[in-house]
Write a protein that holds these residues in place. Structure first.
Motif, short mmCIF file in Angstrom:
data_model
loop_
_atom_site.label_atom_id
_atom_site.label_comp_id
_atom_site.label_asym_id
_atom_site.label_seq_id
_atom_site.Cartn_x
_atom_site.Cartn_y
_atom_site.Cartn_z
N THR A 14 0.85 -1.19 0.00
CA THR A 14 0.00 0.00 0.00
C THR A 14 0.89 1.23 0.00
O THR A 14 2.11 1.12 0.04
CB THR A 14 -0.96 0.00 1.22
OG1 THR A 14 -1.83 1.12 1.14
CG2 THR A 14 -0.22 0.01 2.54
N GLU B 65 -4.34 6.10 0.64
CA GLU B 65 -5.42 5.13 0.77
C GLU B 65 -5.41 4.52 2.16
O GLU B 65 -4.38 4.44 2.82
CB GLU B 65 -5.32 4.02 -0.28
CG GLU B 65 -4.20 3.03 -0.08
CD GLU B 65 -4.17 1.90 -1.11
OE1 GLU B 65 -4.91 1.94 -2.12
OE2 GLU B 65 -3.39 0.96 -0.91
N TYR C 83 -5.86 1.01 3.69
CA TYR C 83 -5.61 -0.29 3.09
C TYR C 83 -6.31 -1.40 3.86
O TYR C 83 -6.11 -1.54 5.06
CB TYR C 83 -4.10 -0.52 3.05
CG TYR C 83 -3.70 -1.86 2.48
CD1 TYR C 83 -3.94 -2.15 1.14
CD2 TYR C 83 -3.10 -2.81 3.26
CE1 TYR C 83 -3.57 -3.37 0.61
CE2 TYR C 83 -2.72 -4.03 2.75
CZ TYR C 83 -2.97 -4.32 1.41
OH TYR C 83 -2.61 -5.52 0.89
N THR D 195 -9.93 7.16 0.34
CA THR D 195 -9.84 6.10 -0.66
C THR D 195 -9.56 4.79 0.07
O THR D 195 -8.73 4.75 0.98
CB THR D 195 -8.71 6.40 -1.66
OG1 THR D 195 -9.05 7.61 -2.35
CG2 THR D 195 -8.50 5.28 -2.64
N GLY E 226 -8.26 0.91 -0.38
CA GLY E 226 -7.48 0.08 -1.29
C GLY E 226 -7.33 -1.32 -0.77
O GLY E 226 -7.43 -1.57 0.44
N PHE F 176 -15.04 -1.07 -6.56
CA PHE F 176 -13.58 -0.96 -6.65
C PHE F 176 -13.16 -0.98 -8.11
O PHE F 176 -13.82 -1.59 -8.96
CB PHE F 176 -12.90 -2.12 -5.90
CG PHE F 176 -12.93 -2.00 -4.41
CD1 PHE F 176 -11.85 -1.43 -3.73
CD2 PHE F 176 -14.02 -2.44 -3.68
CE1 PHE F 176 -11.88 -1.32 -2.35
CE2 PHE F 176 -14.05 -2.32 -2.29
CZ PHE F 176 -12.97 -1.77 -1.63
N SER G 128 -9.52 -1.31 -10.72
CA SER G 128 -8.11 -1.68 -10.80
C SER G 128 -7.25 -0.44 -11.00
O SER G 128 -7.57 0.41 -11.82
CB SER G 128 -7.89 -2.65 -11.95
OG SER G 128 -6.52 -2.99 -12.04
N VAL G 129 -6.16 -0.35 -10.22
CA VAL G 129 -5.23 0.77 -10.35
C VAL G 129 -3.81 0.28 -10.62
O VAL G 129 -2.87 1.09 -10.65
CB VAL G 129 -5.25 1.71 -9.12
CG1 VAL G 129 -6.61 2.39 -9.00
CG2 VAL G 129 -4.90 0.96 -7.84
N HIS H 94 -4.03 -4.47 -7.61
CA HIS H 94 -4.33 -3.41 -6.64
C HIS H 94 -5.63 -2.76 -7.07
O HIS H 94 -5.75 -2.25 -8.19
CB HIS H 94 -3.19 -2.41 -6.62
CG HIS H 94 -3.29 -1.38 -5.56
ND1 HIS H 94 -2.32 -0.44 -5.34
CD2 HIS H 94 -4.23 -1.12 -4.62
CE1 HIS H 94 -2.67 0.35 -4.34
NE2 HIS H 94 -3.84 -0.04 -3.89
N GLN I 237 -8.89 -0.01 -5.89
CA GLN I 237 -9.24 1.11 -5.01
C GLN I 237 -10.69 1.51 -5.23
O GLN I 237 -11.23 1.32 -6.32
CB GLN I 237 -8.37 2.34 -5.28
CG GLN I 237 -6.96 2.24 -4.79
CD GLN I 237 -6.18 3.53 -5.01
OE1 GLN I 237 -6.50 4.34 -5.87
NE2 GLN I 237 -5.15 3.72 -4.20
N LYS J 247 -12.81 5.07 -4.55
CA LYS J 247 -12.73 6.48 -4.15
C LYS J 247 -14.13 7.04 -4.04
O LYS J 247 -15.04 6.59 -4.71
CB LYS J 247 -11.93 7.27 -5.20
CG LYS J 247 -10.52 6.77 -5.37
CD LYS J 247 -9.79 7.48 -6.47
CE LYS J 247 -8.39 6.89 -6.59
NZ LYS J 247 -7.61 7.49 -7.63
#
Length: 185
Positions: free
Chosen positions: A104, A108, A110, A144, A146, A165, A167-168, A180, A182, A184
């Protein structure tokens, strides 16, 4: 059913639930496939303040039978500070170096781990925990949220995407390929 902040006296039941979800990672941390040693290791960390797995960073789900699920969530900006006592304990208890990849980062909160008791899996407890965390961190605190999802776990990824969520990126954690995600506000 209620979801509440954990207390230090919840440490043993939290350790049991976290081992359900992350035993493979714990075994990699400690260098042994020992459920007993892994559980003792986690319980020691949970009972302490200011660690990744501290009760301070845990939420517990209770029903009439007791604790049926747990979640560990912390500020990603504090990863190194929260991880330092974990590394120290790995070194002192298991004589191993501990330096996994960063899972992380700043920006964010986590979701490190969610564990649900086997008798309650498949009954919506995991979804309820996630919805609670979304409400608590994203909606109320405007943060955020994550998490990492194992690329070998498409069902979990589907759930996370269904909850909003996105994908980032991709990363590796203790040798496992992860995605990963997230959420927001």
């Amino acid at each position: 059913m209620i979801i509440r902040k954990a207390k230090a006296e919840d440490s043993s039941v939290i350790a049991m639930h976290l081992m359900l979800a992350m035993s493979t990672i714990v075994y990699r941390f400690i260098g042994e496939d020992s459920e007993e040693k892994g559980t003792q290791f986690l319980e020691s960390l949970i009972r302490k303040e200011a660690t990744q797995y501290s009760y301070e960073n845990c939420w517990v789900v209770e029903n009439e039978e007791g604790v049926v699920g747990v979640a560990t969530v912390y500020d990603g900006a504090k990863l190194q500070q929260l991880r330092a006592p974990v590394a120290k304990m790995v070194k002192s208890m298991f004589h191993r170096e501990f330096n996994p990849e960063d899972e992380t980062q700043a920006g964010e909160f986590y979701v490190d781990c969610i564990g649900v008791h086997p008798d309650w899996q498949g009954k919506g407890i995991g979804s309820k925990i996630l919805q609670f965390l979304i409400d608590e961190y994203v909606s109320k605190r405007n943060k955020t949220l994550g998490l990492l999802v194992d690329k070998d776990n498409p069902n979990a990824k589907r759930l996370y995407l269904k909850l909003g969520f996105e994908s980032v990126g991709e990363t590796t954690l203790t040798g496992k390929e992860m995605e990963h995600l997230q959420l927001k506000n």
